[in-house]
Enzyme design. Sequence first.
Site, PDB file in Angstrom:
ATOM      1  N   LEU A  75      -1.167   2.558   0.558  1.00  0.00           N
ATOM      2  CA  LEU A  75      -1.589   2.682   1.956  1.00  0.00           C
ATOM      3  C   LEU A  75      -0.566   2.171   2.963  1.00  0.00           C
ATOM      4  CD1 LEU A  75      -5.325   1.593   1.531  1.00  0.00           C
ATOM      5  CD2 LEU A  75      -4.327   3.865   1.241  1.00  0.00           C
ATOM      6  N   CYS A  76       0.593   1.751   2.512  1.00  0.00           N
ATOM      7  CA  CYS A  76       1.643   1.270   3.400  1.00  0.00           C
ATOM      8  C   CYS A  76       2.397   2.466   3.980  1.00  0.00           C
ATOM      9  CB  CYS A  76       2.592   0.370   2.608  1.00  0.00           C
ATOM     10  SG  CYS A  76       3.767  -0.521   3.598  1.00  0.00           S
ATOM     11  N   ASP A 128      15.179 -12.803 -13.347  1.00  0.00           N
ATOM     12  CA  ASP A 128      15.659 -11.953 -14.438  1.00  0.00           C
ATOM     13  C   ASP A 128      17.081 -12.309 -14.856  1.00  0.00           C
ATOM     14  OD1 ASP A 128      15.519  -9.664 -16.260  1.00  0.00           O
ATOM     15  OD2 ASP A 128      16.984  -8.766 -14.896  1.00  0.00           O
TER      16      ASP A 128
END
Length: 161
Positions: A75-76, A128
């Site tokens: 919905l962005c 990471d």
Amino acid sequence: MSELSHLDGAGRARMVDVADKAVTDRTAIAEGVLTCAAETVTRAVAGDTPKGAVIATAELAGVMAAKRTAELIPLCHALPLSRVEVTVTADPTLPGFRIRSEARTLGRTGVEMEALTAVSVAGLILFDMLKAIDRTMTIGEIRVVEKRGGRSGDWTAGPAT
């Protein structure tokens, strides 16, 4: 439920219609931290890690992520970003890294999600790239610290708790 802009009268998710909102200059600044062992900070700053330029890679990944926010957050709105800057700064007092992003657009809706996405992904990249030397890391304190422009006006957060 109709008070929540992403829900219709029946409670179903919907993308907010921003067509009637004015196009304005909008900026959001977000911050977060990655905490780790002091030796991890020292090695990352020195470039002594198995995966190379950790800080530069995290900053670049944060910018790239901000540009793809609409693909990640349901919905962005997809926004034409005019500026995204991500800075990762070593902070031996944490110990760890402070991550800050600023996103800007000329548009009908704000760029808070883009700034938050940039910080989040930069933190994930640090994690990471450093996990081979430090399994104790945590990512946190991610928040919007400032927003400018739009119908609701300017806003600045208080100190972190």
